[in-house]
Design a protein around this motif. Structure first.
Motif, mmCIF file in Angstrom:
data_model
loop_
_atom_site.group_PDB
_atom_site.id
_atom_site.type_symbol
_atom_site.label_atom_id
_atom_site.label_comp_id
_atom_site.label_asym_id
_atom_site.label_seq_id
_atom_site.Cartn_x
_atom_site.Cartn_y
_atom_site.Cartn_z
ATOM 1 N N GLU A 58 -0.593 3.176 16.540
ATOM 2 C CA GLU A 58 -1.276 4.202 17.332
ATOM 3 C C GLU A 58 -1.380 5.459 16.483
ATOM 4 N N LEU A 59 -2.598 5.966 16.324
ATOM 5 C CA LEU A 59 -2.758 7.157 15.489
ATOM 6 C C LEU A 59 -3.972 7.960 15.915
ATOM 7 N N ASP A 60 -3.704 9.105 16.465
ATOM 8 C CA ASP A 60 -4.724 10.125 16.681
ATOM 9 C C ASP A 60 -4.595 11.082 15.508
ATOM 10 N N VAL A 61 -5.632 11.191 14.703
ATOM 11 C CA VAL A 61 -5.529 11.942 13.444
ATOM 12 C C VAL A 61 -5.348 13.438 13.663
ATOM 13 N N THR A 62 -5.463 13.892 14.902
ATOM 14 C CA THR A 62 -5.254 15.315 15.196
ATOM 15 C C THR A 62 -3.844 15.606 15.694
ATOM 16 N N VAL A 63 -3.006 14.572 15.795
ATOM 17 C CA VAL A 63 -1.652 14.741 16.337
ATOM 18 C C VAL A 63 -0.634 14.605 15.204
ATOM 19 N N THR A 64 -0.012 15.692 14.837
ATOM 20 C CA THR A 64 0.901 15.723 13.694
ATOM 21 C C THR A 64 2.050 14.732 13.841
ATOM 22 N N SER A 65 2.618 14.636 15.029
ATOM 23 C CA SER A 65 3.756 13.734 15.228
ATOM 24 C C SER A 65 3.360 12.279 14.998
ATOM 25 N N GLN A 66 2.144 11.910 15.365
ATOM 26 C CA GLN A 66 1.695 10.532 15.161
ATOM 27 C C GLN A 66 1.436 10.254 13.681
ATOM 28 N N ILE A 67 0.977 11.247 12.951
ATOM 29 C CA ILE A 67 0.809 11.087 11.508
ATOM 30 C C ILE A 67 2.166 10.874 10.849
ATOM 31 N N THR A 68 3.148 11.671 11.245
ATOM 32 C CA THR A 68 4.505 11.539 10.705
ATOM 33 C C THR A 68 5.071 10.157 10.999
ATOM 34 N N THR A 69 4.869 9.686 12.225
ATOM 35 C CA THR A 69 5.357 8.352 12.605
ATOM 36 C C THR A 69 4.677 7.271 11.779
ATOM 37 N N ALA A 70 3.379 7.421 11.512
ATOM 38 C CA ALA A 70 2.658 6.432 10.709
ATOM 39 C C ALA A 70 3.210 6.380 9.290
ATOM 40 N N VAL A 71 3.496 7.534 8.713
ATOM 41 C CA VAL A 71 4.079 7.564 7.368
ATOM 42 C C VAL A 71 5.425 6.855 7.354
ATOM 43 N N GLU A 72 6.275 7.154 8.330
ATOM 44 C CA GLU A 72 7.594 6.528 8.383
ATOM 45 C C GLU A 72 7.485 5.023 8.612
ATOM 46 N N SER A 73 6.517 4.598 9.415
ATOM 47 C CA SER A 73 6.331 3.161 9.674
ATOM 48 C C SER A 73 5.960 2.422 8.398
ATOM 49 N N ILE A 74 5.068 3.003 7.609
ATOM 50 C CA ILE A 74 4.664 2.356 6.361
ATOM 51 C C ILE A 74 5.832 2.312 5.376
ATOM 52 N N LYS A 75 6.588 3.386 5.306
ATOM 53 C CA LYS A 75 7.757 3.383 4.421
ATOM 54 C C LYS A 75 8.740 2.289 4.816
ATOM 55 N N LYS A 76 8.931 2.121 6.129
ATOM 56 C CA LYS A 76 9.898 1.153 6.630
ATOM 57 C C LYS A 76 9.408 -0.279 6.485
ATOM 58 N N ILE A 77 8.127 -0.510 6.779
ATOM 59 C CA ILE A 77 7.611 -1.882 6.824
ATOM 60 C C ILE A 77 7.200 -2.393 5.450
ATOM 61 N N SER A 78 6.510 -1.569 4.678
ATOM 62 C CA SER A 78 5.995 -2.044 3.391
ATOM 63 C C SER A 78 6.607 -1.332 2.192
ATOM 64 N N GLY A 79 7.032 -0.094 2.397
ATOM 65 C CA GLY A 79 7.601 0.651 1.285
ATOM 66 C C GLY A 79 6.588 1.175 0.293
ATOM 67 N N ARG A 80 5.284 0.967 0.586
ATOM 68 C CA ARG A 80 4.268 1.412 -0.356
ATOM 69 C C ARG A 80 2.935 1.607 0.369
ATOM 70 N N LEU A 81 2.055 2.371 -0.241
ATOM 71 C CA LEU A 81 0.679 2.487 0.218
ATOM 72 C C LEU A 81 -0.201 2.615 -1.015
ATOM 73 N N ASP A 82 -1.196 1.738 -1.101
ATOM 74 C CA ASP A 82 -2.087 1.736 -2.256
ATOM 75 C C ASP A 82 -3.428 2.408 -1.972
ATOM 76 N N ILE A 83 -3.902 2.284 -0.736
ATOM 77 C CA ILE A 83 -5.212 2.840 -0.389
ATOM 78 C C ILE A 83 -5.151 3.450 1.000
#
Length: 286
Positions: free
Chosen positions: A59-84
């Motif tokens: 879930e990501l509304d690009v205007t909601v800072t908390s959701q952006i932060t959660t998305a970053v943490e989710s990617i770090k936890k699940i994949s540990g990387r982002l290429d694109i």
């Protein structure tokens, strides 16, 4: 605790609701063996991607800072990387400039400009680690003063100019940036204008029905299939292209028109064709 899996390259795409360009892009990346983080304001609208392997819905509304932060943490936890990072989410808008509600205009800028910038800033540490890429969906409308699309065009051209500057500033650190100048493509971009209307005091009320027809996709421009568009864009990304590419219906002709010495009067006639402005002028003269 298990370490995140890093065996696949990872892409995050915003605006992946069914029937949209984000969903089509996600499908193409899956075929290229990427792990896809697909996002939308309402995850239930990503049914096409929901049961596919190698997809994580967020879930990501690009205007909601908390959701952006959660998305970053989710990617770090699940994949540990982002290429694109693909900034695809956006909001269309149609209105004569004089009828624009300024408070609504600010909301559109929040979605189409400041949201993508916030995502770029938030995900840059991961992209620096992977020497990855930022991709932004912009629009041919940012190059043509098409009546009733002034606000949307302004947001998309603003994003492009900002991102092109970021491209120069971030290249020394190994991160690439690509702007996809997008023309007419089959998507659900017109589906949320069912109740569109002009303000009661609009000078353009006499041609309201004609404008409404255009708002709902009746502008006469042929639309490229989303699958073809996605195939070409993913190809551009994986080839490592940077700067601007022009994709979608009318994109090639728009590029030619704005990069050659076409007289302004000719461009204006093309932009105003079938918009009803000639009818308004005739009524005033009459």
């Amino acid at each position: 605790m298990a370490m995140p899996s890093t065996s696949k390259k990872v892409v995050l795409i915003t605006g992946c609701s069914d029937g949209g360009l984000g969903s089509a892009l996600a499908q193409k990346f899956l075929r290229k063996d990427y792990h896809v983080f697909a996002t939308a304001r309402n995850p239930s609208k990503m049914g096409t991607l929901s049961n596919q392997p190698n997809v994580t819905l967020l879930e990501l509304d690009v205007t909601v800072t908390s959701q952006i932060t959660t998305a970053v943490e989710s990617i770090k936890k699940i994949s540990g990387r982002l290429d694109i990072l693909v900034n695809n989410a956006g909001r269309n808008h149609f209105s004569p400039v004089l009828d624009i509600d300024v408070s609504e205009a600010k909301e559109i800028f929040e979605i189409n400009l400041w949201g993508p910038l916030a995502l770029i800033k938030a995900f840059m540490p991961l992209l620096l680690e992977s020497k990855g890429m930022v991709v932004n969906t912009t629009s041919v409308s940012g190059y043509l003063n098409v009546p009733y699309m002034g606000l949307y065009a302004a947001t998309k051209r603003s994003l492009e100019l900002l991102a092109e500057t970021i491209r120069l500033e971030i290249e020394p650190f190994g991160v690439k940036t690509l702007q996809v100048v997008t023309g007419a493509v089959e998507s659900n971009g017109q589906t949320y204008f069912g109740d569109w209307k002009l303000p009661d005091d609009s000078m353009y009320k006499p041609i309201e029905e004609l404008i409404k027809h255009r708002v709902r996709g009746g502008d006469g421009h042929p639309r490229e299939a989303a699958e073809k568009y996605a195939q070409e864009v993913v190809g551009d990304i994986l080839e490592g292209k940077t700067g601007k590419v022009w994709r979608g219906g009318n994109s090639a002709s728009t590029k030619r028109a704005v990069t050659t010495d076409v007289p302004q009067a000719l461009l204006d006639r093309g932009a105003a064709r079938d918009t009803g402005l000639d009818q308004v002028g005739a009524n005033i003269e009459g």
